[in-house]
Write a protein that holds these residues in place. Structure first.
Motif, PDB file in Angstrom:
ATOM      1  N   ASN A 119      20.823 -34.820  -8.404  1.00  0.00           N
ATOM      2  CA  ASN A 119      21.686 -35.262  -7.298  1.00  0.00           C
ATOM      3  C   ASN A 119      22.870 -34.318  -7.079  1.00  0.00           C
ATOM      4  OD1 ASN A 119      20.179 -37.611  -6.715  1.00  0.00           O
ATOM      5  ND2 ASN A 119      21.119 -38.648  -8.468  1.00  0.00           N
ATOM      6  N   LYS A 167      15.721 -28.442   2.180  1.00  0.00           N
ATOM      7  CA  LYS A 167      15.541 -28.607   3.621  1.00  0.00           C
ATOM      8  C   LYS A 167      14.190 -28.079   4.098  1.00  0.00           C
ATOM      9  CE  LYS A 167      19.665 -30.320   4.498  1.00  0.00           C
ATOM     10  NZ  LYS A 167      19.848 -31.649   5.107  1.00  0.00           N
ATOM     11  N   TRP A 203      20.968 -28.417  -1.473  1.00  0.00           N
ATOM     12  CA  TRP A 203      20.272 -29.178  -0.438  1.00  0.00           C
ATOM     13  C   TRP A 203      18.859 -28.632  -0.296  1.00  0.00           C
ATOM     14  CZ3 TRP A 203      24.361 -29.018   4.137  1.00  0.00           C
ATOM     15  CH2 TRP A 203      25.540 -29.659   3.711  1.00  0.00           C
ATOM     16  N   ILE A 228      20.988 -23.723  -0.437  1.00  0.00           N
ATOM     17  CA  ILE A 228      19.928 -24.351   0.359  1.00  0.00           C
ATOM     18  C   ILE A 228      18.586 -23.891  -0.174  1.00  0.00           C
ATOM     19  CG2 ILE A 228      18.895 -24.593   2.659  1.00  0.00           C
ATOM     20  CD1 ILE A 228      21.637 -25.745   2.664  1.00  0.00           C
ATOM     21  N   THR A 243      27.301 -19.979   1.766  1.00  0.00           N
ATOM     22  CA  THR A 243      25.985 -20.614   1.813  1.00  0.00           C
ATOM     23  C   THR A 243      24.940 -19.610   1.348  1.00  0.00           C
ATOM     24  OG1 THR A 243      26.610 -22.046   3.667  1.00  0.00           O
ATOM     25  CG2 THR A 243      24.246 -21.707   3.290  1.00  0.00           C
ATOM     26  N   SER A 262      29.281 -30.147   8.160  1.00  0.00           N
ATOM     27  CA  SER A 262      28.798 -30.832   6.953  1.00  0.00           C
ATOM     28  C   SER A 262      29.003 -29.986   5.693  1.00  0.00           C
ATOM     29  CB  SER A 262      27.315 -31.180   7.103  1.00  0.00           C
ATOM     30  OG  SER A 262      26.531 -30.010   7.231  1.00  0.00           O
ATOM     31  N   LEU A 321      27.324 -23.461  -1.496  1.00  0.00           N
ATOM     32  CA  LEU A 321      26.252 -24.380  -1.109  1.00  0.00           C
ATOM     33  C   LEU A 321      24.923 -23.642  -1.223  1.00  0.00           C
ATOM     34  CD1 LEU A 321      25.095 -26.971   0.130  1.00  0.00           C
ATOM     35  CD2 LEU A 321      25.577 -26.000   2.395  1.00  0.00           C
ATOM     36  N   LYS A 374      25.429 -32.165  -5.527  1.00  0.00           N
ATOM     37  CA  LYS A 374      25.882 -32.191  -4.138  1.00  0.00           C
ATOM     38  C   LYS A 374      25.837 -30.826  -3.461  1.00  0.00           C
ATOM     39  CE  LYS A 374      28.801 -36.287  -4.661  1.00  0.00           C
ATOM     40  NZ  LYS A 374      30.170 -36.854  -4.541  1.00  0.00           N
ATOM     41  N   ASN A 375      25.881 -29.746  -4.244  1.00  0.00           N
ATOM     42  CA  ASN A 375      25.862 -28.422  -3.618  1.00  0.00           C
ATOM     43  C   ASN A 375      24.493 -27.755  -3.638  1.00  0.00           C
ATOM     44  OD1 ASN A 375      26.073 -28.013  -6.442  1.00  0.00           O
ATOM     45  ND2 ASN A 375      26.998 -25.975  -6.137  1.00  0.00           N
ATOM     46  N   GLN A 433      13.370 -31.410  -5.464  1.00  0.00           N
ATOM     47  CA  GLN A 433      14.616 -32.137  -5.652  1.00  0.00           C
ATOM     48  C   GLN A 433      14.751 -32.516  -7.123  1.00  0.00           C
ATOM     49  OE1 GLN A 433      13.809 -35.067  -2.594  1.00  0.00           O
ATOM     50  NE2 GLN A 433      15.322 -34.146  -1.219  1.00  0.00           N
TER      51      GLN A 433
END
Length: 395
Positions: A284, A291, A289, A268, A237, A230, A266, A286-287, A281
């Motif tokens: 939007n 969690k 996330w 996280i 990361t 994904s 990315l 995309k990179n 959040q």
């Protein structure tokens, strides 16, 4: 051959996880008899496991003053019982009753009551009761972690009775010891700290590793495969481990802004289980996330970790992952990774961006210097087996 009796005590959280690992390792020995006193929330974490344990209410049968303990527990402990947590009322009554009883024996009713009103459970140190328990059990060795109150009281009581104590530290730092013991520490850095800062004699220290970190290596390989698939379009990361109970809006905003400038990375944002996803959040992008999956998952895929004082910072250093200690508000943390030499500092957004850029480049001087200074924090494998060897030496 007579079985060696080992008495183990721990609270919940990370402490029960340490003892669980040691318990399973010790059970491989045929000549060992294990008695595990699981305190407060520890029994909840042991449900569904194959570990046998006793609780605070079970040990009352060994006390000649049981009735008095139960009476005090109902008076002082029952009002604090939280039915939603899942801990039994009997255990709450027993735990508080033991603590208050010993407090009264030491200070008298008036002072004991005042201490309890001021400090709550922090006032408890039931050495007398733990002496009684140990005399009934008659163990060859006691195993504890670094928790206060009943675990500490067990160590002190055992010392008074000339019973060997093995204490397993969960953190690399420690205070001066309150009792004689063999201290098991996670790495060379922790050993040096114990000698220089806590005054522990070197002959009393064993570098064994930390069982929790080994448990965190056990992860479903399918998860890693799925994650990498994904995240295939990203070169790196970076994981930010948020701290529960702290306002980190400024830090989160900075990560979102930096992510806008580093599209090949990315980011996280790994939340604590008690934190709400919606609060973190921000867009939007995309990179970025957000969690909530277990921290150990993301330590398997991170190229860089950012945190304040979460213990994931230690795990990152142990695994050789570069670490940034984010400190926008300039406050002191309970654990200072900068002082340990295992992290680089970021006190503002600009500095954070620069540190991320440098530490993702393995050819940079910043990366090389951090990896060199973190060397004393290297992972020590086979922690449970190492600790069990220490225990067997003491029996």
């Amino acid at each position: 051959m007579k079985k060696k009796r080992i008495f183990m005590v721990s609270y919940g959280g990370g402490h029960v996880n340490i003892i669980k690992s040691i318990y399973h390792e010790l059970r491989k020995e045929r000549n060992v008899d294990l008695i595990y006193l699981a305190l407060t929330s520890a029994p909840l974490q042991l449900q569904g496991t194959d570990i046998n344990y006793i609780t605070a209410s079970d040990i009352l049968e060994w006390l000649p003053y049981r009735d008095e303990v139960e009476k005090l527990g109902k008076l002082y402990g029952a009002p604090f019982h939280n039915y939603q947590l899942g801990v039994s009322l009997e255990d709450t009554v027993a735990y508080y009753g033991i603590g208050i009883y010993d407090l009264i024996q030491k200070y008298g009713t008036t002072i004991a009551k005042k201490r309890f009103e001021e400090d709550g459970r922090k006032a408890f140190l039931p050495i007398g009761t733990m002496e009684n328990i140990l005399q009934c059990i008659n163990p060859d060795c006691c195993v504890i972690t670094a928790s206060p109150r009943m675990e500490m009281a067990t160590g002190i009581a055992a010392d008074k009775l000339n019973i060997p104590v093995v204490r397993v530290n969960d953190l690399p730092i420690c205070n001066e010891l309150e009792h004689d013991c063999i201290l098991c520490v996670m790495n060379e850095w922790a050993k040096t700290y114990a000698i220089q800062k806590a005054g522990v004699p070197e002959k009393k220290i064993r570098v064994t590793g930390q069982p929790i970190f080994e448990e965190n290596e056990k992860i479903n390989n399918n998860w890693i495969t799925e994650f990498k698939e994904s995240a295939v379009k990203y070169n790196y990361t970076v994981v930010f481990f948020a701290e529960n109970g702290k306002n980190q809006t400024e830090e989160i905003d900075a990560i979102y802004e930096i992510a806008e400038q580093m599209k090949n990375v990315l980011f996280i944002i790994k939340l604590h289980p008690n934190q709400q996803m919606e609060s973190f959040q921000k867009s939007n992008q995309k990179n970025v996330w957000v969690k909530k999956e277990p921290a150990k998952n993301y330590l398997q895929v991170a190229h860089l970790v950012i945190t304040t004082f979460s213990t994931t910072g230690m795990e990152a250093a142990i695994k050789g992952i570069p670490l940034i200690e984010i400190k926008f508000k300039r406050e002191r943390y309970p654990i200072e990774y900068i002082e340990m030499g295992i992290a680089c500092l970021a006190e503002n957004k600009s500095q954070l961006f620069n540190e991320i850029r440098l530490l993702l480049d393995k050819s940079s001087d910043e990366y090389k210097e951090l990896m060199f200074s973190s060397k004393a924090f290297d992972f020590v494998s086979n922690a449970s087996a190492n600790i069990c060897s220490v225990i067997k030496e003491q029996c």
